[in-house]
Design a protein around this motif. Structure first.
Motif, mmCIF file in Angstrom:
data_model
loop_
_atom_site.group_PDB
_atom_site.id
_atom_site.type_symbol
_atom_site.label_atom_id
_atom_site.label_comp_id
_atom_site.label_asym_id
_atom_site.label_seq_id
_atom_site.Cartn_x
_atom_site.Cartn_y
_atom_site.Cartn_z
ATOM 1 N N THR A 615 0.752 -1.109 0.029
ATOM 2 C CA THR A 615 0.140 -0.110 0.023
ATOM 3 C C THR A 615 0.952 1.296 0.060
ATOM 4 O O THR A 615 1.839 1.296 0.744
ATOM 5 C CB THR A 615 -1.047 0.010 1.306
ATOM 6 N N TYR A 616 0.376 2.270 -0.648
ATOM 7 C CA TYR A 616 1.325 3.543 -0.954
ATOM 8 C C TYR A 616 0.732 4.826 -1.265
ATOM 9 O O TYR A 616 -0.445 4.618 -1.642
ATOM 10 C CB TYR A 616 2.144 3.259 -2.373
ATOM 11 N N SER A 617 1.416 5.765 -0.829
ATOM 12 C CA SER A 617 1.009 7.135 -0.994
ATOM 13 C C SER A 617 0.948 7.326 -2.476
ATOM 14 O O SER A 617 1.766 6.588 -3.078
ATOM 15 C CB SER A 617 1.611 8.196 -0.117
ATOM 16 N N TYR A 618 0.432 8.762 -2.743
ATOM 17 C CA TYR A 618 0.637 8.904 -4.292
ATOM 18 C C TYR A 618 2.377 9.135 -4.597
ATOM 19 O O TYR A 618 2.774 8.478 -5.570
ATOM 20 C CB TYR A 618 0.091 10.209 -4.779
ATOM 21 N N ASP A 619 2.860 9.776 -4.030
ATOM 22 C CA ASP A 619 4.344 10.183 -4.176
ATOM 23 C C ASP A 619 5.134 8.615 -4.190
ATOM 24 O O ASP A 619 5.952 8.345 -5.273
ATOM 25 C CB ASP A 619 5.005 10.882 -3.314
ATOM 26 N N GLU A 620 4.713 7.793 -3.293
ATOM 27 C CA GLU A 620 5.571 6.366 -3.210
ATOM 28 C C GLU A 620 5.214 5.491 -4.475
ATOM 29 O O GLU A 620 5.898 5.165 -5.189
ATOM 30 C CB GLU A 620 5.295 5.745 -1.990
ATOM 31 N N PHE A 621 3.883 5.548 -4.898
ATOM 32 C CA PHE A 621 3.312 4.807 -5.942
ATOM 33 C C PHE A 621 4.184 5.522 -7.531
ATOM 34 O O PHE A 621 4.187 4.673 -8.065
ATOM 35 C CB PHE A 621 1.885 4.707 -6.145
ATOM 36 N N ASP A 622 3.950 6.698 -7.462
ATOM 37 C CA ASP A 622 4.417 7.395 -8.527
ATOM 38 C C ASP A 622 6.010 7.056 -8.795
ATOM 39 O O ASP A 622 6.566 6.679 -9.985
ATOM 40 C CB ASP A 622 4.335 9.008 -8.542
ATOM 41 N N GLU A 623 6.741 7.162 -7.567
ATOM 42 C CA GLU A 623 8.300 6.747 -7.685
ATOM 43 C C GLU A 623 8.355 5.527 -8.177
ATOM 44 O O GLU A 623 9.394 5.089 -8.871
ATOM 45 C CB GLU A 623 8.844 7.165 -6.375
ATOM 46 N N MET A 624 7.608 4.595 -7.711
ATOM 47 C CA MET A 624 7.728 3.035 -8.285
ATOM 48 C C MET A 624 7.550 2.865 -9.676
ATOM 49 O O MET A 624 8.221 2.092 -10.223
ATOM 50 C CB MET A 624 6.780 2.028 -7.448
ATOM 51 N N LYS A 627 10.627 4.129 -11.539
ATOM 52 C CA LYS A 627 11.774 3.166 -11.387
ATOM 53 C C LYS A 627 11.267 2.018 -12.502
ATOM 54 O O LYS A 627 12.238 1.396 -12.866
ATOM 55 C CB LYS A 627 11.780 2.638 -9.853
#
Length: 676
Positions: A615-624, A627
């Motif tokens: 489960t991710y925040s927007y910034d974390e999901f966007d970063e993944m 990558k």
């Protein structure tokens, strides 16, 4: 009485279903027996309730004008209540007529009223007026008691009586009328599936389905014929030319009776001698309330009724009649935050690094007015060119890969059926146009025989009415002709499109460059577009298709950074492109929690094997996604003017460092999707 030729008859009934014939015949017989001649031009008949003084009586007003002009010096009434059912207003109206030196005769009371009445006659008149009012009130109470008993026994009363879709059996109990019930189900289903009330009316009229009132009029005429009565004259309309209108459809759609629910409230009759004739109905005492679920009267399901009510509620607050611009997606967009649909309007243009349109899609729940308070704090406002461009980018590959031969044949067949239906609608409306033209000519010919200010006013009224209805019919005919023309063009393009051999990219280009085909395919294959405000900067766009495919993308709610934009003349044939997620969620492995603004990936995907479950925040999901190279791009699309290549501003073209390429272009992302 000085001149028997200056005598008039006045009749009044409460509804179109009643007839003034009896009153007229009795008074004409009285006149004949007393040597009184009554011209047919001086027989005045109103169809209006006598209970409310607020309602106008056009024929009575015409009679009063003739009296003031000295054309009438005596008026015959069947009874006192024909002049007014309220004792105070009745006596007031009589005094007005007496002041004009008019003699009045009331047959039921065998009463003559004139300016020469003595005190005893005036007292008698007052007593009779009060008595008549009391009798009306007593009748109302007895009538209400009868209605309550009829309702308890399962009969139709009030708004339920003669409701379209129902009738009374031999025992006077309400039952479903099967042929009309099918039409009710058709109306609810078509509206729930997106048809407008106008389109539903056009379809019913083209199929020659009689309206509820037309059916009841025909039944009423048949009963009169069985009783040996002469055919009733309808002045205000032609009973054989009654058409479905949007307000009729709206009333049917809002009627809970069709789910079998009967809710009827009986109020205590309003005293007729009160000065406050306009007292609110809600202020009156409730004497009986009937609330019952009658499954034997159910025509539609609760689920269908609920869907229709939701759409009606949205339509009420989102008419947007002032908008005169074409748009591609408005009917498909839903606010994920509050469930509202989207309006279309202007937005103030700000300084941007690229050419941009001012038209926007805006969550209607955000709008705050005195008549419509805001219900959404996070609803989005997105430039049309951006959202149209993103949805088209996500959809083009799918559109191009559709089995064109099989699917296009079905679509061509559907469009052909719609063309035939449009032709039927045109024939019906052209027939109606001819009817109102003939009616107008007939009325004008009749009015031409009389010259006075009242007739001039009636001529103006009829002319305005004719002009308004004829313009509406002509506009509707042109609209249907436009549909036929558009469908024929689409059919031609689909046939050509299906027969040509071309690559996927060529097909995508052909669709994008054909405004009509874009609209047709969006309407055909896109089910809904949900918009979520994931944070202050970004909107999540979820596009759901008819084939259960689901794509996710993102649009920035602010100005894009240079690193979020891409431009290369050799790759960007549609102009500058903007960063977006390109996620195929047809496996339902991604979830978005709008309350917590969190994204969840369950790890059960055959496509996104390089993403980590969690489960991710927007910034974390966007970063993944960056990558793992699942970031793509979309270009702007101007649907209204058919522009596929949004030009950059001149001063930007010379700035070679303005756009920075990110890891993968969207073509590479789509290629990766196709491998799985």
């Amino acid at each position: 009485m000085n001149n028997n030729n200056n005598v008039a008859i006045y009749c009044r009934v409460s509804t179109q279903m009643q007839s003034t014939d009896r009153q007229e015949e009795e008074l004409l017989k009285y006149a004949e027996q007393n040597g009184i001649k009554v011209s047919t031009d001086h027989i005045y008949k109103d169809i209006i309730s006598g209970f409310s003084i607020a309602e106008t009586r056009p024929e009575y007003d015409r009679l009063f004008a003739c009296i003031k002009n000295g054309e009438i010096n005596k008026v015959l009434f069947s009874e006192l209540t024909r002049l007014g059912r309220n004792s105070v207003e009745l006596l007031k109206e009589i005094e007005k007529l007496k002041e004009l030196d008019v003699e009045l005769y009331f047959k039921s009371q065998n009463l003559i009223v004139n300016s020469k009445q003595d005190l005893g006659s005036r007292i008698l008149l007052a007593v009779l007026a009060v008595t008549a009012t009391y009798e009306i009130e007593l009748f109302a109470e007895r009538s209400m008691s009868g209605k309550i008993n009829k309702l308890i026994m399962g009969g139709g009363i009030g708004g339920d009586n003669n409701a379209y879709g129902y009738c009374n059996d031999r025992n006077k109990k309400m039952i479903i009328k099967e042929d009309e019930a099918k039409i009710i189900h058709r109306i609810f289903t078509e509206y729930a599936n997106g048809k407008s009330t106008i389109a539903i009316c056009d379809g019913l009229n083209a199929d020659k389905i009689p309206t509820s009132y037309a059916v009841r009029v025909q039944e009423f005429k048949a009963r009169r014929k069985e009783k040996g009565l002469k055919e009733k004259e309808y002045k205000n309309f032609n009973p054989d030319s009654l058409f479905w209108k949007p307000n009729m459809i709206s009333k049917i759609l809002g009627k809970e009776l069709y789910t079998g629910k009967r809710h009827i409230v009986f109020h205590k009759p309003k005293p007729m001698n009160l000065n406050n004739e306009n007292a609110e109905r809600t202020e009156r005492e409730i004497i009986y309330e009937y609330n019952n679920q009658c499954e034997n009267l159910r025509i539609i399901s609760d689920e269908l009724f609920a869907i229709v009510q939701q759409r009606l509620a949205k339509a009420k607050y989102n008419k947007n009649n002032a908008i005169r611009h074409e748009n591609l997606l408005k009917e498909k967009i839903i606010c994920g935050e509050c469930g509202s649909n989207f309006s279309v309007g202007n937005s103030m243009s700000n300084a941007t690094l690229y050419a941009n349109g001012e038209r926007t899609y805006k969550c209607y729940g955000r709008i705050n007015r005195s008549d419509k308070p805001s219900i959404c704090a996070n609803g989005a406002s997105i430039r049309q060119w951006r959202l149209d461009g993103l949805v088209l980018t996500l959809s083009l590959g799918m559109f191009a890969e559709i089995n064109l031969e099989e699917n296009n044949n079905k679509r061509i067949n559907d469009l052909t059926i719609e063309i035939e239906h449009a032709k039927k609608i045109i024939l019906q409306k052209e027939g109606r146009l001819k009817e109102i033209e003939d009616e107008y000519k007939f009325v004008m010919k009749r009015y031409a025989r009389v010259k006075n200010s009242i007739v001039d006013s009636l001529i103006d009224e009829e002319t305005n009415k004719y002009n308004k209805e004829s313009e509406a019919l002509k506009s509707a005919i042109e609209k249907q002709k436009g549909i036929i023309s558009t469908h024929n063009i689409t059919i031609s393009r689909l046939k050509k499109f299906a027969n040509e051999y071309m690559s996927i990219n060529t097909k995508m280009d052909q669709i994008r460059n054909d405004k009509g085909l874009v609209k047709s395919m969006i309407d055909e294959y896109v089910k809904s577009i949900y918009v979520y405000r994931v944070n202050s900067l970004w909107n999540l766009i979820i596009v759901k298709y008819m084939n259960e495919t689901e794509f996710w993308g993102t649009i920035k709610a602010a100005r894009y950074k240079k690193s979020e934009m891409f431009y290369d003349e050799t790759l960007c044939k549609y102009g500058v492109e903007f960063q977006t997620w390109i996620i195929n969620n047809s496996e339902n492995c991604f979830k978005y929690d709008k309350e917590k603004h969190l994204f969840t990936y369950n790890g059960n995907s055959t496509i996104y094997t390089n993403l980590t479950k969690g489960t991710y925040s927007y910034d974390e999901f966007d970063e993944m996604l960056h990558k793992t190279e699942w970031i793509g791009s979309y270009s702007l699309y101007d649907y209204e003017f058919g522009s596929t290549n949004i030009k950059l501003k001149e001063r930007q073209k010379n700035d070679k460092n303005m756009y920075i390429d990110w890891t993968r272009h969207n073509e590479e992302v789509f290629k990766r999707l196709k491998k799985y």
